[in-house]
Scaffold this motif. Structure first.
Motif, PDB file in Angstrom:
ATOM      1  N   ARG A  90       0.822  -1.212   0.000  1.00 16.38           N
ATOM      2  CA  ARG A  90       0.000   0.000   0.000  1.00 16.38           C
ATOM      3  C   ARG A  90       0.857   1.263   0.000  1.00 16.38           C
ATOM      4  O   ARG A  90       0.369   2.333  -0.350  1.00 16.38           O
ATOM      5  CB  ARG A  90      -0.954  -0.009   1.197  1.00 16.38           C
ATOM      6  N   ILE A  91       2.097   1.147   0.427  1.00 13.52           N
ATOM      7  CA  ILE A  91       3.045   2.252   0.315  1.00 13.52           C
ATOM      8  C   ILE A  91       4.321   1.718  -0.315  1.00 13.52           C
ATOM      9  O   ILE A  91       4.621   0.524  -0.233  1.00 13.52           O
ATOM     10  CB  ILE A  91       3.360   2.904   1.685  1.00 13.52           C
ATOM     11  N   ASP A  92       5.048   2.611  -0.963  1.00  7.30           N
ATOM     12  CA  ASP A  92       6.314   2.220  -1.588  1.00  7.30           C
ATOM     13  C   ASP A  92       7.475   2.283  -0.608  1.00  7.30           C
ATOM     14  O   ASP A  92       8.452   1.541  -0.751  1.00  7.30           O
ATOM     15  CB  ASP A  92       6.610   3.127  -2.777  1.00  7.30           C
ATOM     16  N   ALA A  93       7.378   3.191   0.368  1.00  2.62           N
ATOM     17  CA  ALA A  93       8.476   3.350   1.323  1.00  2.62           C
ATOM     18  C   ALA A  93       7.986   4.113   2.540  1.00  2.62           C
ATOM     19  O   ALA A  93       6.900   4.711   2.542  1.00  2.62           O
ATOM     20  CB  ALA A  93       9.650   4.103   0.688  1.00  2.62           C
ATOM     21  N   TYR A  94       8.804   4.057   3.575  1.00  2.00           N
ATOM     22  CA  TYR A  94       8.574   4.830   4.790  1.00  2.00           C
ATOM     23  C   TYR A  94       9.803   5.685   5.030  1.00  2.00           C
ATOM     24  O   TYR A  94      10.935   5.215   4.892  1.00  2.00           O
ATOM     25  CB  TYR A  94       8.346   3.889   5.978  1.00  2.00           C
ATOM     26  N   LEU A  95       9.600   6.949   5.393  1.00  2.00           N
ATOM     27  CA  LEU A  95      10.711   7.840   5.709  1.00  2.00           C
ATOM     28  C   LEU A  95      10.678   8.130   7.198  1.00  2.00           C
ATOM     29  O   LEU A  95       9.706   8.707   7.707  1.00  2.00           O
ATOM     30  CB  LEU A  95      10.608   9.143   4.920  1.00  2.00           C
ATOM     31  N   GLY A  96      11.734   7.698   7.913  1.00  2.00           N
ATOM     32  CA  GLY A  96      11.770   7.877   9.357  1.00  2.00           C
ATOM     33  C   GLY A  96      13.196   7.960   9.864  1.00  2.00           C
ATOM     34  O   GLY A  96      14.156   7.975   9.076  1.00  2.00           O
ATOM     35  N   PRO A  97      13.383   8.007  11.180  1.00  2.00           N
ATOM     36  CA  PRO A  97      14.727   8.063  11.756  1.00  2.00           C
ATOM     37  C   PRO A  97      15.571   6.868  11.326  1.00  2.00           C
ATOM     38  O   PRO A  97      15.103   5.722  11.354  1.00  2.00           O
ATOM     39  CB  PRO A  97      14.461   8.045  13.263  1.00  2.00           C
ATOM     40  N   SER A  98      16.802   7.129  10.952  1.00  2.00           N
ATOM     41  CA  SER A  98      17.687   6.071  10.475  1.00  2.00           C
ATOM     42  C   SER A  98      17.913   4.961  11.499  1.00  2.00           C
ATOM     43  O   SER A  98      17.897   3.780  11.136  1.00  2.00           O
ATOM     44  CB  SER A  98      19.024   6.671  10.039  1.00  2.00           C
ATOM     45  N   PRO A  99      18.128   5.269  12.804  1.00  2.00           N
ATOM     46  CA  PRO A  99      18.342   4.172  13.761  1.00  2.00           C
ATOM     47  C   PRO A  99      17.191   3.182  13.816  1.00  2.00           C
ATOM     48  O   PRO A  99      17.408   1.966  13.811  1.00  2.00           O
ATOM     49  CB  PRO A  99      18.509   4.909  15.098  1.00  2.00           C
ATOM     50  N   SER A 100      15.958   3.677  13.852  1.00  2.00           N
ATOM     51  CA  SER A 100      14.800   2.783  13.914  1.00  2.00           C
ATOM     52  C   SER A 100      14.670   1.961  12.638  1.00  2.00           C
ATOM     53  O   SER A 100      14.345   0.775  12.683  1.00  2.00           O
ATOM     54  CB  SER A 100      13.523   3.597  14.144  1.00  2.00           C
ATOM     55  N   ALA A 101      14.929   2.605  11.497  1.00  2.00           N
ATOM     56  CA  ALA A 101      14.845   1.887  10.226  1.00  2.00           C
ATOM     57  C   ALA A 101      15.901   0.795  10.147  1.00  2.00           C
ATOM     58  O   ALA A 101      15.619  -0.340   9.737  1.00  2.00           O
ATOM     59  CB  ALA A 101      15.003   2.871   9.063  1.00  2.00           C
ATOM     60  N   ASN A 102      17.135   1.116  10.547  1.00  2.00           N
ATOM     61  CA  ASN A 102      18.203   0.117  10.529  1.00  2.00           C
ATOM     62  C   ASN A 102      17.878  -1.055  11.441  1.00  2.00           C
ATOM     63  O   ASN A 102      18.151  -2.222  11.108  1.00  2.00           O
ATOM     64  CB  ASN A 102      19.525   0.753  10.965  1.00  2.00           C
ATOM     65  N   TYR A 103      17.318  -0.746  12.607  1.00  2.00           N
ATOM     66  CA  TYR A 103      16.973  -1.806  13.557  1.00  2.00           C
ATOM     67  C   TYR A 103      15.895  -2.710  12.978  1.00  2.00           C
ATOM     68  O   TYR A 103      15.971  -3.937  13.089  1.00  2.00           O
ATOM     69  CB  TYR A 103      16.497  -1.195  14.871  1.00  2.00           C
ATOM     70  N   HIS A 104      14.880  -2.123  12.356  1.00  2.00           N
ATOM     71  CA  HIS A 104      13.808  -2.936  11.780  1.00  2.00           C
ATOM     72  C   HIS A 104      14.324  -3.822  10.662  1.00  2.00           C
ATOM     73  O   HIS A 104      13.954  -4.997  10.555  1.00  2.00           O
ATOM     74  CB  HIS A 104      12.684  -2.035  11.270  1.00  2.00           C
ATOM     75  N   VAL A 105      15.210  -3.273   9.834  1.00  2.00           N
ATOM     76  CA  VAL A 105      15.795  -4.069   8.748  1.00  2.00           C
ATOM     77  C   VAL A 105      16.559  -5.258   9.312  1.00  2.00           C
ATOM     78  O   VAL A 105      16.417  -6.399   8.840  1.00  2.00           O
ATOM     79  CB  VAL A 105      16.729  -3.191   7.887  1.00  2.00           C
ATOM     80  N   ALA A 106      17.369  -5.013  10.356  1.00  2.00           N
ATOM     81  CA  ALA A 106      18.197  -6.078  10.933  1.00  2.00           C
ATOM     82  C   ALA A 106      17.371  -7.131  11.644  1.00  2.00           C
ATOM     83  O   ALA A 106      17.692  -8.320  11.610  1.00  2.00           O
ATOM     84  CB  ALA A 106      19.216  -5.478  11.901  1.00  2.00           C
ATOM     85  N   SER A 107      16.297  -6.716  12.306  1.00  2.00           N
ATOM     86  CA  SER A 107      15.527  -7.659  13.118  1.00  2.00           C
ATOM     87  C   SER A 107      14.430  -8.368  12.341  1.00  2.00           C
ATOM     88  O   SER A 107      14.074  -9.504  12.662  1.00  2.00           O
ATOM     89  CB  SER A 107      14.910  -6.933  14.320  1.00  2.00           C
ATOM     90  N   ALA A 108      13.883  -7.707  11.308  1.00  2.00           N
ATOM     91  CA  ALA A 108      12.757  -8.288  10.583  1.00  2.00           C
ATOM     92  C   ALA A 108      13.161  -9.015   9.308  1.00  2.00           C
ATOM     93  O   ALA A 108      12.598 -10.044   8.962  1.00  2.00           O
ATOM     94  CB  ALA A 108      11.732  -7.199  10.254  1.00  2.00           C
ATOM     95  N   GLY A 109      14.123  -8.451   8.580  1.00  2.00           N
ATOM     96  CA  GLY A 109      14.631  -9.138   7.395  1.00  2.00           C
ATOM     97  C   GLY A 109      13.765  -9.043   6.158  1.00  2.00           C
ATOM     98  O   GLY A 109      14.029  -9.724   5.177  1.00  2.00           O
ATOM     99  N   GLN A 110      12.748  -8.186   6.166  1.00  3.76           N
ATOM    100  CA  GLN A 110      11.862  -8.083   5.001  1.00  3.76           C
ATOM    101  C   GLN A 110      12.062  -6.810   4.202  1.00  3.76           C
ATOM    102  O   GLN A 110      11.496  -6.664   3.128  1.00  3.76           O
ATOM    103  CB  GLN A 110      10.398  -8.119   5.455  1.00  3.76           C
ATOM    104  N   SER A 111      12.831  -5.877   4.737  1.00  2.00           N
ATOM    105  CA  SER A 111      12.950  -4.570   4.097  1.00  2.00           C
ATOM    106  C   SER A 111      14.415  -4.195   3.949  1.00  2.00           C
ATOM    107  O   SER A 111      15.311  -4.904   4.409  1.00  2.00           O
ATOM    108  CB  SER A 111      12.191  -3.517   4.916  1.00  2.00           C
ATOM    109  N   GLU A 112      14.656  -3.044   3.305  1.00  2.00           N
ATOM    110  CA  GLU A 112      16.009  -2.574   3.102  1.00  2.00           C
ATOM    111  C   GLU A 112      16.026  -1.054   3.090  1.00  2.00           C
ATOM    112  O   GLU A 112      15.004  -0.406   2.825  1.00  2.00           O
ATOM    113  CB  GLU A 112      16.581  -3.110   1.782  1.00  2.00           C
ATOM    114  N   ILE A 113      17.182  -0.481   3.392  1.00  2.00           N
ATOM    115  CA  ILE A 113      17.361   0.958   3.325  1.00  2.00           C
ATOM    116  C   ILE A 113      17.723   1.318   1.890  1.00  2.00           C
ATOM    117  O   ILE A 113      18.682   0.783   1.332  1.00  2.00           O
ATOM    118  CB  ILE A 113      18.469   1.434   4.282  1.00  2.00           C
TER     119      ILE A 113
END
Length: 324
Positions: free
Chosen positions: A230-253
């Motif tokens: 439903r969205i192409d991307a999310y723009l947010g704080p880099s630390p939270s985004a990096n953490y989500h990428v590392a812990s979830a494994g479904q997304s990328e920066i």
């Protein structure tokens, strides 16, 4: 995020939303969160952190004001509203963990002091500094020209924001043209919202499509929207985004930029009351842990290596004052 919202609570929310089956999992035995099916990586979210520790450096410790040296403790304010990976509660719902705690502990070790943390609301961090209740704050505080009128700063991390998209999107963001016609979510009232709105307006002026900006109330809402397309991307704080990428494994920066936009590189700093006599000691301690490698180890364990600084700066140019 509320003051006592732990990683356990976040995981429970994600499970209820049906995300963990294809996303990150927490290993109850090891207290490690990692992408499902991965055993070679993970982030320790348990109370036993095996935290990286430093040693007192006499020459740097001597720069601490005598009253603080004699007390033997470094009273540090931390935001109760911080979220992974900066500051949050471990799986025991009691132990505070995160990158800011690790770095503050290393600084205190270098100064030969015992860190004493107190979690308070964001506004009370500055109230605590004003009243000399806190010797310092290491809690994702950005240097601004307005804040420099009352506080001294010793930088220790870049203040970046990041675009997060589904893994394998094949899309990179470097400027306004790259987001033209895209559907992107952002939190209302944030600096990243202002940047995205400005970029959208710039696209329209250049004859390109505007950005379709979406707003969500909770992080789990944008996770769901991202994975459902439903969205192409999310723009947010880099630390939270990096953490989500590392812990979830479904997304990328897919792109990062200064939290201040094009004007100046935003910087996060150890913050102390102006003329408290502590800022040079903080800067020297930060330079020391950068040089001995412990700083890089902390950033790496929390997925923040891309926000590293080469040296600490005392009161550098900050985000400009906003026009009323």
């Amino acid at each position: 995020m509320s003051g006592r919202r732990t990683l356990t609570a976040v995981l429970a929310t994600l499970t209820a939303a049906g995300l963990l089956t294809a996303c990150g999992t927490a290993d109850g035995t090891e207290d490690v969160i990692r992408p499902e099916g991965r055993k070679d990586t993970g982030i320790n979210i348990g109370p036993d952190q095996n935290r990286i520790r430093g040693k007192k450096v006499d020459a740097i410790a001597a720069q601490v004001p005598a009253a603080v040296r004699e007390r033997g403790t470094l009273r540090l304010g931390a935001s109760a509203d911080a979220s992974p990976p900066l500051g949050f509660y471990a799986t025991d719902d009691r132990t505070r963990i995160g990158s800011e705690i690790d770095l503050a502990t290393l600084i205190a070790d270098t100064l030969g002091l015992k860190p004493r943390f107190e979690q308070v609301s964001w506004e009370n961090l500055f109230v605590g500094l004003d009243s000399s209740k806190f010797d310092g704050v290491l809690s994702n505080v950005t240097v601004t020209e307005e804040r420099k009128e009352k506080y001294d700063f010793a930088t220790y991390r870049l203040d970046n924001i990041a675009f997060e998209a589904r893994k394998g999107s094949g899309w990179k963001v470097e400027g306004p043209a790259d987001v033209a016609g895209k559907t992107i979510s952002v939190a209302s009232g944030t600096n990243q919202e202002k940047i995205l709105v400005d970029w959208s307006e710039e696209n329209v002026e250049a004859g390109r499509e505007p950005v379709d900006i979406k707003y969500f109330q909770k992080d789990t809402d944008y996770y769901l929207a991202l994975q459902s397309g439903r969205i192409d991307a999310y723009l947010g704080p880099s630390p939270s985004a990096n953490y989500h990428v590392a812990s979830a494994g479904q997304s990328e920066i897919i792109g990062t930029l200064s939290g201040a936009g094009d004007g100046v590189q935003g910087k996060i700093a150890a913050t102390t009351k102006k003329d408290s006599g502590l800022v040079k000691a903080y800067g020297a301690a930060i330079d020391h842990i950068i040089q001995d490698g412990s700083y890089a180890d902390v950033l790496e364990r929390w997925g923040l290596s891309n926000e590293a600084v080469e040296k600490s700066e005392i009161n550098p140019p900050g985000l400009p004052k906003t026009e009323n």
